[in-house]
Design a protein around this motif. Structure first.
Motif, mmCIF file in Angstrom:
data_model
loop_
_atom_site.group_PDB
_atom_site.id
_atom_site.type_symbol
_atom_site.label_atom_id
_atom_site.label_comp_id
_atom_site.label_asym_id
_atom_site.label_seq_id
_atom_site.Cartn_x
_atom_site.Cartn_y
_atom_site.Cartn_z
ATOM 1 N N GLU A 59 10.623 -0.603 -2.267
ATOM 2 C CA GLU A 59 9.872 0.662 -2.250
ATOM 3 C C GLU A 59 8.515 0.436 -2.920
ATOM 4 O O GLU A 59 8.450 0.060 -4.084
ATOM 5 C CB GLU A 59 10.638 1.740 -3.033
ATOM 6 N N LEU A 60 7.449 0.642 -2.169
ATOM 7 C CA LEU A 60 6.111 0.505 -2.748
ATOM 8 C C LEU A 60 5.403 1.844 -2.631
ATOM 9 O O LEU A 60 5.472 2.499 -1.592
ATOM 10 C CB LEU A 60 5.300 -0.562 -1.997
ATOM 11 N N SER A 61 4.725 2.239 -3.702
ATOM 12 C CA SER A 61 4.018 3.523 -3.666
ATOM 13 C C SER A 61 2.766 3.377 -2.818
ATOM 14 O O SER A 61 2.298 2.264 -2.543
ATOM 15 C CB SER A 61 3.649 3.945 -5.084
ATOM 16 N N GLN A 62 2.215 4.524 -2.429
ATOM 17 C CA GLN A 62 0.960 4.548 -1.671
ATOM 18 C C GLN A 62 -0.109 3.731 -2.403
ATOM 19 O O GLN A 62 -0.805 2.923 -1.804
ATOM 20 C CB GLN A 62 0.507 6.002 -1.570
ATOM 21 N N GLN A 63 -0.167 3.937 -3.723
ATOM 22 C CA GLN A 63 -1.188 3.254 -4.507
ATOM 23 C C GLN A 63 -0.950 1.748 -4.539
ATOM 24 O O GLN A 63 -1.871 0.953 -4.403
ATOM 25 C CB GLN A 63 -1.219 3.816 -5.942
ATOM 26 N N GLU A 64 0.330 1.366 -4.677
ATOM 27 C CA GLU A 64 0.648 -0.075 -4.678
ATOM 28 C C GLU A 64 0.263 -0.709 -3.351
ATOM 29 O O GLU A 64 -0.241 -1.831 -3.301
ATOM 30 C CB GLU A 64 2.152 -0.285 -4.914
ATOM 31 N N ILE A 65 0.517 0.036 -2.276
ATOM 32 C CA ILE A 65 0.170 -0.495 -0.961
ATOM 33 C C ILE A 65 -1.351 -0.680 -0.867
ATOM 34 O O ILE A 65 -1.845 -1.723 -0.427
ATOM 35 C CB ILE A 65 0.684 0.454 0.149
ATOM 36 N N MET A 66 -2.097 0.318 -1.315
ATOM 37 C CA MET A 66 -3.565 0.241 -1.234
ATOM 38 C C MET A 66 -4.097 -0.878 -2.120
ATOM 39 O O MET A 66 -5.001 -1.608 -1.729
ATOM 40 C CB MET A 66 -4.184 1.580 -1.597
ATOM 41 N N ASN A 67 -3.496 -1.027 -3.301
ATOM 42 C CA ASN A 67 -3.941 -2.106 -4.198
ATOM 43 C C ASN A 67 -3.690 -3.484 -3.589
ATOM 44 O O ASN A 67 -4.530 -4.379 -3.681
ATOM 45 C CB ASN A 67 -3.213 -2.018 -5.534
ATOM 46 N N SER A 68 -2.505 -3.623 -2.974
ATOM 47 C CA SER A 68 -2.196 -4.936 -2.415
ATOM 48 C C SER A 68 -3.120 -5.235 -1.237
ATOM 49 O O SER A 68 -3.545 -6.381 -1.045
ATOM 50 C CB SER A 68 -0.717 -5.035 -2.024
ATOM 51 N N LEU A 69 -3.454 -4.197 -0.461
ATOM 52 C CA LEU A 69 -4.372 -4.432 0.671
ATOM 53 C C LEU A 69 -5.765 -4.790 0.170
ATOM 54 O O LEU A 69 -6.467 -5.594 0.778
ATOM 55 C CB LEU A 69 -4.418 -3.197 1.577
ATOM 56 N N LYS A 70 -6.149 -4.209 -0.971
ATOM 57 C CA LYS A 70 -7.465 -4.516 -1.520
ATOM 58 C C LYS A 70 -7.554 -5.992 -1.862
ATOM 59 O O LYS A 70 -8.585 -6.625 -1.662
ATOM 60 C CB LYS A 70 -7.682 -3.669 -2.781
ATOM 61 N N ARG A 71 -6.435 -6.542 -2.358
ATOM 62 C CA ARG A 71 -6.421 -7.974 -2.657
ATOM 63 C C ARG A 71 -6.506 -8.825 -1.389
ATOM 64 O O ARG A 71 -6.753 -10.027 -1.460
ATOM 65 C CB ARG A 71 -5.147 -8.341 -3.441
ATOM 66 N N MET A 72 -6.289 -8.217 -0.244
ATOM 67 C CA MET A 72 -6.464 -8.926 1.025
ATOM 68 C C MET A 72 -7.815 -8.555 1.661
ATOM 69 O O MET A 72 -8.039 -8.825 2.843
ATOM 70 C CB MET A 72 -5.323 -8.582 1.992
#
Lengths: 516, 573
Positions: free
Chosen positions: B307-320
Motif C-alpha cells: 500500500e503506497l499513499s498518493q504522496q509516496e507514489i508522487m515522491n517515487s515518481l519524482k525520483r524517476m
C-alpha cells in the motif's frame, strides 16, 4: 613397501609350487618344472617369468640348445614307413619289380623311388638285375634305415628330440633327414633356442620359508566352482588369498548423461514447488514467439539476424482465434487492455511466419488460454538463436521458464518465488533484486544471487506479464513470469567451462564425466 | 541493447556528485543500466542500457538526468516545447515538406541550437547519441535518421524535398566527387549500407536550403558543404526524418533536452506539411505530444503488493524525473517530454517501484496451492531412459541443428537425397551450413558421436531421447515434432540380433505390443533392417547400418542402430 604377508599373498600358485618344490642351488628350468611339477610348457615359462621378475630366482647360465622337431612328413614316415623301408618291404613280399612298378605300387614319385633305391643299392641291400628289375639282396645291410626307424620311433613320446640327448651316431643320422628351413621335404625341422637355467636367490629362499611358515602349498582353492559346492569338497581345504590391492578392470556401464540428470534435478525441484511442466513443438509462429508476448513486429530483437526462419513452408496455415484478432488489436490500439497499444498496423501475414522458437516464454504464452487459476507452470525448453557458436553461445540450448497465475500474484509474491528458486535451485546464500527490462513484463525484476562457489551472478529474469499479454489470451488474473539461467550452474555442477561441452559428442568424454 | 561510452567526469557533473565504482554500479540499477567497463585512464567508461524503450538514457546527459533526479535532484524544466495548444516562437526557422514524401519518408522534426563553442567531448557525445538513437531506436535509420549542421550556413526556409534519383549532384561527406543520389547508393559506403531504405521509391528524400544547397540526403549522409560540424561551432541546426511521427518527436526531444542540459539554447522550428499528420499540418518542434496517465492507487497496491499513499507514489515518481499531481483519489502523471514508454498504467507502476527502491519491497512467500506434475513426454522419457540404462546404454544429448551433409549426404544414396531432404525442416536464413536444418532423425548425431570416438574402449552402446522434426504438409505449421529414442551399438560384434534383443526387452517393459516387418530403409543393409509396427502403424526402424553410411562417416566398426517415435503412445496414455 609390501609386508611379507602381502608378498606371500601376491604369489600365484604356479610360483608357490616352484618355490616349495626346489631347494638351494637346484637347477630350475622349463624342463625341470615340466618333469617335477607336471607343468605344461606355457605354465613353466609363465612361472619362471614371474619369479625372475620378482628376483626370487636368478640366472645360472644360458645354453644354445638344438632341437629336432618332427615334421608332417616325418609323422607320415613314422606311421607308414620311409621310402627305403617300404621298398624293402614290398620287395620282400612281391619279389623283384621294375622301378616304375615300384613307384606305382608305393604311390611315390619316380624321383623319390630313385633316390631311395640309390641309398639301398649303395650299401648292397638291393640290386638291379639284368632285366632291369630291382631285387632284394640283404635287408640286414640297410643299417641306416634301421637307425632312422629308431629315431622316428623315439618321437612317440615327444615329437621334439633334443640334440643333447642324442648319441653322436644318432646326430649324424638325424642331421641327414632334417633341415633348418623349408623343412617340408625333411622328416625333422632343426631349431635352435637359447635355454636359461635358474636357481633360487636368497630372497627366493626367504619367500620359501615364509610360504612354509604360512602353511601354503599352492594347492589352495582358486575359483570356487558350482561343482565344489555341489560336491562339498571345499571342506577342509584352504582358499588362496587374492591380492586385493591390484587395480580393478574397467567396466563400461549403462548410465545417464550428467547434464540430462541435472535438467531432471531442476525439473524435480520445480515439480516439488508445485509447478506443472509444459512442452511444445520446435517450430513456432511469429505469433506465439513474439506477437502474443506484445513485442511489436518492428522490435529490434525480431530482426532477421536474431531468429531462424523456416523455409518449408514459410507460413502457418492459420493462427488460433480469437487470440489472433485480440492480439492484433492490442498491438494496434490496446484493445480492451487499457493500453494505448503500439499504434501501428499489425501484419497478419508476418504473424503466421514460421520460425524455430527463440525463447522459452513462447510456451508460457501458449499455456495461458488453458491455464488454471491458481496455476503454476514451467518448461525446460529447447530454444534456437541466430548466434555464432562459441564457449558462451550455442545455436540451440535450453531455457528454463515458467509462470504463476493467481489473485495473489504481485511484485512481492514474485520476489517470494525468486527467493525460493534462489535457495532451492541455486543454493544461494544472498539474494538481490534489481529492476530489469523484458518486453513482455511490467514491472520487470532481475534476481542476482551470491553462490557459495560462483559468487554474485544473475540467476534469472522475471516480472509480471503485461496486461497486453494476458488479457488477449483470455487471462484476467495477474501472471508472474520468470526465466532462470541454469546452464551456468550446470557447467559448475559438471566441472565444465564451455557450453558446447554440455552437448558433447565424445563418447569417452561423456562416459567419464562426473557431477561435482 | 545499446552500450554507450561515457566520460566519467561529464556524467558526474550532470549527476551533481561523484561516486566510487560500487556505489555507481548500485546507482545504475535505477536506470536498468550496468557498468560494462569501469573508467579507463582517460576516464571513459562503458555502460549498457537494458531498457529498449528508454532511448532518453542512451547519452551522458540523459543518464545523468535520471541519476540526478534519483539522488534527490530536481528535474530540469524545459521551456522550448510546443504543445498541441501552444506553439513556441520559431522566427524564420521553417521547414517546408514536399507532398511526394508522404509515401516515402513522411516526417521531419528539427530545431536550432546556439551557445558557447561546442567541445570535442560534447560533440562526440552528440554523435554517439545520434548513432544509438538511429540504430537501436530508429531501427538502423529506417524509422529515424538524424543530421546535424552549422546553422550559420543555412538559409531558411529549409525544404524537405523528394528528388529524382539522378535529379541533382552534390558532394557527400567523406568523398571528393559530386554524385547523384542514385550514384550515392552504389558508391558511397553509407549508401551501400542504408540505401535499401529508399531504393524502392521512384524519388529520394533530399534536404535543401532556400538557396537549393543540399544539407543532406536522408537517411544516407550529409553534404560536405553544409553538413560538416566541428568542435568550436556555436550555432547548429538539428533535424530528423522518419516514418513514425511519435518516435521521431521523442528522438527530437531527447536530442534537444540533452543539448539544453549541456547549456545550449534550443530554438524551435516550424514544420509545414502539405498533408495531414496525426498532429496536424503545422507542427512546431521540439513538441510535447504525450497524454497524461491517471494512476489508481489501488492498482499500484495490487501490482506491487504494498500500500503506497498518493504522496509516496508522487515522491517515487519524482525520483524517476516524472512529474505527477494529485487528481482526486488518483495520481495524474505527465510523461517527461523525452519519454513515450507509458503505454499502460503498469509502465508507470514500474517507475513507482524503481523510484521507491527495490529494498522497499520484501519477498512474500506464496500461499496458493497447486499440484506439481511432469509432462507426459517427460514421464515417458524417464521410463525409456531407465530401461536403456539398465540395458547397458549410455545416454547422450545432442544439439538439434545440423547440416545437409550430416542429415542427408552421408545417410542416403545420392539418387534419394532429394526425397529425404524434403522431409526435413529447412532454415531460410542459416548463419552457417553447419546449422542449416532441424534434425529429422537422431541417427546422424549418434554416428557423429561414433565418428569421433574410435579412441574409446569398445563396445559403444549409446542412446538419446529427444526431439526431431519432420515436414508434414497436413499440419498447421507444416511440420511435426517427434518424441524420439535413438540408439546405436558400435562394436566388432554389433549386429541386428544384438539390437533386436534390446528393443524387445525395452518394448516389453514399456508394455508396447509390436511386430517386425522387413524395412527397405536405405540407411541399413538390405534384409537386416526392421520396421517396428504397433497397431498397424510404423513407430520406428532399426537394423545394421549400411557400410556405405559407415564409410561416409569414417566409422570403421560395424554398427547396429535405430530409432523409435513415441508420440502416438504418449498421447494415448
Amino acid at each position: 613397501m609390501q609386508t611379507s604377508e602381502e608378498l606371500v599373498k601376491s604369489l600365484h600358485p604356479l610360483e608357490v609350487r616352484v618355490l616349495l618344490g626346489f631347494t638351494e642351488n637346484q637347477i630350475i628350468d622349463a624342463a625341470a618344472l615340466e618333469t617335477s611339477l607336471g607343468y605344461n610348457r606355457g605354465q613353466a615359462n609363465q612361472a619362471i617369468s614371474w619369479l625372475s621378475q620378482k628376483a626370487y630366482i636368478e640366472e645360472v647360465d644360458r645354453n644354445t640348445v638344438t632341437r629336432y622337431e618332427l615334421t608332417a612328413l616325418g609323422r607320415d614316415y613314422r606311421e607308414h614307413g620311409t621310402p627305403e623301408e617300404r621298398i624293402l618291404r614290398v620287395l620282400a613280399t612281391n619279389g623283384p619289380m621294375s622301378m616304375p612298378e615300384l613307384s606305382s605300387s608305393l604311390g611315390l614319385e619316380n624321383r623319390d623311388t630313385g633316390s631311395a633305391y640309390g641309398a639301398l643299392s649303395k650299401v648292397g641291400a638291393v640290386a638291379m638285375d639284368g632285366d632291369k628289375k630291382v631285387r632284394l639282396v640283404d635287408a640286414e645291410k640297410a643299417g641306416a634305415v634301421k637307425a632312422v626307424r629308431a629315431l622316428l620311433d623315439r618321437t612317440h613320446d615327444s615329437e621334439i628330440l633334443e640334440a643333447g640327448r642324442l648319441a653322436s651316431d644318432e646326430l649324424a643320422v638325424i642331421g641327414r633327414i632334417s633341415r633348418k628351413r623349408g623343412a617340408g621335404s625333411a622328416a625333422f625341422r632343426q631349431a635352435e633356442t637359447e635355454e636359461v637355467r635358474y636357481r633360487l636367490t636368497a630372497e627366493g629362499l626367504r619367500m620359501k620359508q615364509l610360504l612354509v611358515g604360512a602353511g601354503l602349498t599352492g594347492e589352495e582353492i582358486g575359483a570356487l566352482t558350482p561343482q565344489m559346492l555341489r560336491e562339498g569338497n571345499w571342506k577342509n581345504r584352504r582358499f588362496r588369498a587374492y591380492n586385493i590391492t591390484l587395480p580393478p578392470g574397467r567396466v563400461l556401464p549403462g548410465r545417464r548423461n550428467p547434464y540430462c540428470e541435472y535438467l531432471d534435478h531442476v525439473k524435480n525441484k520445480l515439480v516439488s514447488l508445485g509447478f506443472q511442466e509444459f512442452d511444445g513443438p520446435l517450430v513456432e509462429s511469429e505469433f506465439w514467439n513474439s506477437d502474443a508476448l506484445f513485442m511489436p513486429q518492428f522490435h529490434s530483437a525480431r530482426d532477421i539476424h536474431d531468429v531462424y526462419y523456416v523455409d518449408n513452408p514459410r507460413h502457418a496455415k492459420a493462427i488460433e482465434e480469437p487470440y489472433l484478432s485480440q492480439v492484433a488489436q492490442t498491438h494496434e490500439n490496446g484493445w480492451e487492455t487499457h493500453s494505448r497499444g503500439w499504434g501501428y498496423d499489425f501484419d497478419r501475414d508476418f504473424t503466421r511466419r514460421l520460425i524455430l522458437r527463440s525463447q522459452g516464454t513462447v510456451l508460457s504464452a501458449k499455456q495461458l488460454p488453458t491455464a488454471k487459476v491458481p496455476g503454476k507452470y514451467f518448461g525446460v525448453v529447447r530454444c534456437f538463436r541466430y548466434d555464432q557458436v562459441d564457449a558462451t553461445h550455442l545455436a540451440d540450448f535450453y531455457q528454463t521458464e515458467g509462470i504463476v497465475l493467481g489473485r495473489e500474484v504481485n511484485l512481492r509474491t514474485l520476489l517470494g518465488f525468486l527467493e525460493m528458486f534462489a535457495v532451492e535451485l541455486a543454493g544461494a546464500t544472498e539474494v538481490k533484486y534489481v529492476p530489469g527490462y523484458f518486453p513482455f513484463t511490467e514491472p520487470s525484476v532481475e534476481v542476482h544471487i551470491k553462490h557459495p562457489v560462483l559468487g554474485w551472478f544473475e540467476l534469472g529474469g522475471s516480472g509480471i506479464f503485461r496486461p497486453e499479454v494476458t488479457q488477449p489470451l483470455g487471462v484476467s488474473v495477474p501472471v508472474a513470469a520468470w526465466g532462470l539461467g541454469i546452464d551456468r550452474m550446470a557447467l559448475m555442477h559438471l566441472g565444465l567451462d564451455d557450453l558446447r561441452e554440455l552437448f558433447s559428442s565424445d563418447i569417452e568424454n561423456v562416459r567419464l564425466r562426473r557431477a561435482e | 541493447m545499446p552500450k554507450i561510452e561515457i566520460q566519467q567526469d561529464a556524467l558526474f557533473a550532470y549527476v551533481g556528485r561523484r561516486y566510487n565504482e560500487d556505489e555507481f554500479v548500485e546507482l545504475l540499477t535505477c536506470a536498468k543500466a550496468e557498468l560494462d567497463e569501469p573508467a579507463d585512464e582517460q576516464g571513459m567508461m562503458k555502460v549498457e542500457l537494458n531498457d529498449t524503450n528508454r532511448p532518453d538514457l542512451w547519452s551522458t546527459a540523459g543518464l545523468g538526468r535520471q541519476l540526478h533526479a534519483y539522488t534527490g535532484g530536481s528535474a530540469p524544466a524545459y521551456t522550448f516545447f510546443s504543445t498541441r495548444d501552444s506553439m513556441q516562437p520559431y522566427g524564420d526557422r521553417r521547414v517546408v515538406v514536399d507532398a511526394d514524401l508522404r509515401e516515402i519518408r513522411p516526417y521531419i522534426a528539427a530545431f536550432a541550437v546556439s551557445g558557447a563553442g561546442i567541445s570535442q567531448v560534447l560533440l562526440d557525445d552528440v554523435i554517439q547519441t545520434q548513432e544509438k538513437l538511429c540504430w537501436n531506436y530508429g531501427r538502423k535509420r529506417s524509422s529515424i535518421a538524424m543530421g546535424v549542421y552549422r546553422s550559420d550556413l543555412i538559409e531558411y526556409p529549409v525544404r524537405y524535398s523528394a528528388v529524382m534519383p539522378d535529379g541533382l549532384r552534390f558532394q557527400p561527406l567523406g568523398m571528393e566527387e559530386r554524385l547523384t543520389p542514385a550514384e550515392m547508393l552504389s558508391r558511397h559506403p553509407k549508401g551501400q549500407e542504408f540505401g535499401h531504405i529508399v531504393e524502392g521509391f521512384h524519388k529520394y528524400p533530399m534536404l535543401l536550403d532556400a538557396r537549393e544547397r543540399v544539407l543532406s540526403f536522408p537517411p544516407i549522409t550529409n553534404s560536405a558543404d553544409l553538413g560538416a560540424v566541428e568542435a568550436g561551432d556555436e550555432r547548429l541546426f538539428v533535424e530528423m526524418t522518419g516514418t513514425d511521427l511519435p518516435s521521431l518527436l521523442i528522438a527530437c526531444a531527447i536530442a534537444a533536452c540533452d543539448l539544453a542540459d549541456a547549456g545550449y539554447d534550443i530554438h524551435p522550428v516550424q514544420i509545414e506539411y502539405p498533408y495531414d499528420t496525426p498532429l496536424g499540418r503545422l507542427i512546431v518542434t521540439p513538441m510535447y505530444f504525450q497524454e497524461p496517465v491517471d494512476l489508481d492507487t489501488a492498482h499500484v497496491a495490487q501490482v506491487l503488493g504494498a500500500e503506497l499513499s498518493q504522496q509516496e507514489i508522487m515522491n517515487s515518481l519524482k525520483r524517476m524525473a516524472v512529474s505527477a499531481s494529485a487528481n482526486g483519489s488518483r495520481v495524474r502523471v505527465m510523461p517527461p517530454a523525452y519519454r513515450n514508454d507509458f503505454l499502460h498504467p503498469v509502465d508507470v507502476i514500474e517507475d513507482v517501484m524503481m523510484g521507491n527502491g527495490m529494498e522497499r519491497f520484501t519477498p512474500l512467500a506464496p500461499t496458493e496451492f497447486t499440484v506439481g506434475r511432469l509432462s507426459p513426454v517427460e514421464e515417458f522419457a524417464r521410463r525409456v531412459k531407465t530401461n536403456m540404462v539398465g540395458l547397458g546404454y549410455q545416454e547422450m544429448i545432442f544439439n538439434y541443428l545440423g547440416s545437409y551433409r550430416e542429415f542427408i549426404g552421408r545417410m542416403y544414396p545420392p539418387e534419394q537425397h532429394d526425397v529425404y531432404a524434403a522431409e526435413l525442416v529447412r532454415i531460410a536464413n542459416p548463419m552457417s551450413e553447419s546449422y542449416a536444418y532441424l534434425r529429422g532423425s537422431i541417427l546422424p548425431h549418434l554416428l557423429g558421436a561414433e565418428s569421433i570416438s574410435a579412441h574409446a574402449v569398445y563396445p559403444h552402446r549409446v542412446f538419446e531421447f529427444g526431439k526431431v522434426a519432420r515436414a508434414e504438409a497436413g499440419d498447421n505449421y507444416g511440420s511435426v515434432t517427434l518424441e524420439t529414442l535413438g540408439v546405436l551399438i558400435a562394436d566388432a560384434s554389433a549386429d541386428f540380433n544384438l539390437l533386436n534383443q534390446d528393443i524387445a526387452a525395452l518394448l516389453y517393459f514399456l508394455r508396447i505390443e509390436y511386430e517386425l516387418r522387413e524395412s527397405g530403409d536405405p540407411r541399413f543393409i538390405p534384409g537386416r533392417a526392421a520396421e517396428v509396427i504397433h497397431n498397424a502403424h510404423p513407430i520406428g526402424v532399426f537394423g545394421e547400418l549400411h557400410p556405405r553410411v559407415l564409410e561416409n562417416w569414417g566409422v570403421m566398426v560395424p554398427c547396429a542402430a535405430g530409432e523409435l517415435f513415441f508420440n502416438s503412445l504418449i498421447e494415448s496414455r
